[in-house]
Design an enzyme around this catalytic site. Sequence first.
Site, PDB file in Angstrom:
ATOM      1  N   LYS A   9     -22.078  82.723 129.500  1.00  0.00           N
ATOM      2  CA  LYS A   9     -21.928  83.943 128.693  1.00  0.00           C
ATOM      3  C   LYS A   9     -22.084  85.213 129.539  1.00  0.00           C
ATOM      4  O   LYS A   9     -22.574  85.156 130.680  1.00  0.00           O
ATOM      5  CB  LYS A   9     -22.947  83.913 127.554  1.00  0.00           C
ATOM      6  CG  LYS A   9     -22.681  82.778 126.545  1.00  0.00           C
ATOM      7  CD  LYS A   9     -23.561  82.919 125.317  1.00  0.00           C
ATOM      8  CE  LYS A   9     -23.275  81.816 124.321  1.00  0.00           C
ATOM      9  NZ  LYS A   9     -24.050  81.985 123.063  1.00  0.00           N
ATOM     10  N   TYR A  49     -15.733  82.319 117.248  1.00  0.00           N
ATOM     11  CA  TYR A  49     -16.974  82.164 116.476  1.00  0.00           C
ATOM     12  C   TYR A  49     -16.737  82.283 114.970  1.00  0.00           C
ATOM     13  O   TYR A  49     -17.657  82.622 114.226  1.00  0.00           O
ATOM     14  CB  TYR A  49     -18.005  83.192 116.942  1.00  0.00           C
ATOM     15  CG  TYR A  49     -18.719  82.774 118.223  1.00  0.00           C
ATOM     16  CD1 TYR A  49     -19.557  81.660 118.232  1.00  0.00           C
ATOM     17  CD2 TYR A  49     -18.564  83.484 119.395  1.00  0.00           C
ATOM     18  CE1 TYR A  49     -20.224  81.273 119.390  1.00  0.00           C
ATOM     19  CE2 TYR A  49     -19.229  83.097 120.561  1.00  0.00           C
ATOM     20  CZ  TYR A  49     -20.051  81.992 120.547  1.00  0.00           C
ATOM     21  OH  TYR A  49     -20.716  81.603 121.683  1.00  0.00           O
ATOM     22  N   ASN A 112     -28.057  84.108 125.224  1.00  0.00           N
ATOM     23  CA  ASN A 112     -28.724  82.824 125.490  1.00  0.00           C
ATOM     24  C   ASN A 112     -28.021  81.985 126.558  1.00  0.00           C
ATOM     25  O   ASN A 112     -27.991  80.754 126.486  1.00  0.00           O
ATOM     26  CB  ASN A 112     -28.964  82.061 124.189  1.00  0.00           C
ATOM     27  CG  ASN A 112     -27.681  81.669 123.486  1.00  0.00           C
ATOM     28  OD1 ASN A 112     -26.596  82.039 123.930  1.00  0.00           O
ATOM     29  ND2 ASN A 112     -27.795  80.911 122.416  1.00  0.00           N
ATOM     30  N   HIS A 115     -22.954  78.669 126.067  1.00  0.00           N
ATOM     31  CA  HIS A 115     -22.557  78.002 124.821  1.00  0.00           C
ATOM     32  C   HIS A 115     -22.278  76.537 125.160  1.00  0.00           C
ATOM     33  O   HIS A 115     -21.857  76.229 126.268  1.00  0.00           O
ATOM     34  CB  HIS A 115     -21.285  78.656 124.277  1.00  0.00           C
ATOM     35  CG  HIS A 115     -20.639  77.882 123.168  1.00  0.00           C
ATOM     36  ND1 HIS A 115     -21.074  77.955 121.865  1.00  0.00           N
ATOM     37  CD2 HIS A 115     -19.610  76.996 123.179  1.00  0.00           C
ATOM     38  CE1 HIS A 115     -20.330  77.148 121.116  1.00  0.00           C
ATOM     39  NE2 HIS A 115     -19.436  76.567 121.891  1.00  0.00           N
ATOM     40  N   GLU A 126     -12.433  73.564 120.955  1.00  0.00           N
ATOM     41  CA  GLU A 126     -12.873  74.673 121.805  1.00  0.00           C
ATOM     42  C   GLU A 126     -12.235  74.614 123.198  1.00  0.00           C
ATOM     43  O   GLU A 126     -11.905  75.655 123.778  1.00  0.00           O
ATOM     44  CB  GLU A 126     -14.397  74.673 121.903  1.00  0.00           C
ATOM     45  CG  GLU A 126     -15.041  75.025 120.556  1.00  0.00           C
ATOM     46  CD  GLU A 126     -16.561  75.058 120.589  1.00  0.00           C
ATOM     47  OE1 GLU A 126     -17.145  75.393 119.559  1.00  0.00           O
ATOM     48  OE2 GLU A 126     -17.157  74.752 121.648  1.00  0.00           O
TER      49      GLU A 126
HETATM   50  P1  CMP Z   1     -24.003  79.672 120.517  1.00  0.00           P
HETATM   51  O1  CMP Z   1     -24.557  78.314 120.776  1.00  0.00           O
HETATM   52  O2  CMP Z   1     -22.899  80.135 121.386  1.00  0.00           O
HETATM   53  O3  CMP Z   1     -23.509  79.748 118.982  1.00  0.00           O
HETATM   54  C1  CMP Z   1     -23.658  80.884 118.160  1.00  0.00           C
HETATM   55  C2  CMP Z   1     -24.293  82.042 118.872  1.00  0.00           C
HETATM   56  O4  CMP Z   1     -24.740  83.097 118.034  1.00  0.00           O
HETATM   57  C3  CMP Z   1     -25.541  81.573 119.577  1.00  0.00           C
HETATM   58  O5  CMP Z   1     -25.220  80.733 120.643  1.00  0.00           O
HETATM   59  C4  CMP Z   1     -26.173  82.924 119.937  1.00  0.00           C
HETATM   60  O6  CMP Z   1     -25.590  83.490 121.098  1.00  0.00           O
HETATM   61  C5  CMP Z   1     -25.760  83.804 118.761  1.00  0.00           C
HETATM   62  N1  CMP Z   1     -26.854  84.173 117.865  1.00  0.00           N
HETATM   63  C6  CMP Z   1     -27.341  85.415 117.703  1.00  0.00           C
HETATM   64  N2  CMP Z   1     -28.312  85.461 116.819  1.00  0.00           N
HETATM   65  C7  CMP Z   1     -28.500  84.227 116.371  1.00  0.00           C
HETATM   66  C8  CMP Z   1     -29.374  83.626 115.428  1.00  0.00           C
HETATM   67  N3  CMP Z   1     -30.293  84.337 114.743  1.00  0.00           N
HETATM   68  N4  CMP Z   1     -29.258  82.305 115.221  1.00  0.00           N
HETATM   69  C9  CMP Z   1     -28.337  81.587 115.908  1.00  0.00           C
HETATM   70  N5  CMP Z   1     -27.480  82.114 116.817  1.00  0.00           N
HETATM   71  C10 CMP Z   1     -27.558  83.412 117.049  1.00  0.00           C
END
Ligand code: CMP
Length: 141
Positions: A9, A49, A112, A115, A126
């Site tokens: 990311k 998303y 985070n 993904h 994906e």
């Molecule tokens: P990802 O696994 O890419 O899938 C959804 C993304 O939403 C997650 O990682 C985070 O980057 C983002 N995200 C932001 N806020 C939240 C939240 N409260 N709960 C889950 N995902 C979140």
Amino acid sequence: MEATLTIIKPDSVAAGNAGNIIAHLEREGFKVTAVKKLTLSQAQARAFYEVHKERPFYDSLVEFMTSGPSMPVALERDNAVKHLRAVMGATNPAEADQGTIRSLYATSIEANAIHGSDSAENAQIELGFFFSRAELLAGRG
Ligand code: CMP
């Protein structure tokens, strides 16, 4: 062999952690079959998303994912989907097990680090979002 997708990311790319993350995945037995570096458009991030479009964090997530370059990486390994999710760690880095990629590199639940596809079926969808069949076949050993 199973295929899955990770996206390194924008937070990880900006921090210079992309190489360390790919090395971590290779140490875990993943083969990189294809990789790109790109900045997602709003339309692309919204589409990728889309399953989260009703969630309160959706607009912020789209902002973050379009904020700079990210790197989609096509991976292969036995049990790739499950293994990537284990190596990646929990969505919230505060809850991620020690030594997981998110525990090492993530800074928040949104930024985070990476993904990972959540099922073999979604992995195919994906992977197809970022890579052509020809690109995926060309990168196989
Ligand atoms: P990802 O696994 O890419 O899938 C959804 C993304 O939403 C997650 O990682 C985070 O980057 C983002 N995200 C932001 N806020 C939240 C939240 N409260 N709960 C889950 N995902 C979140």
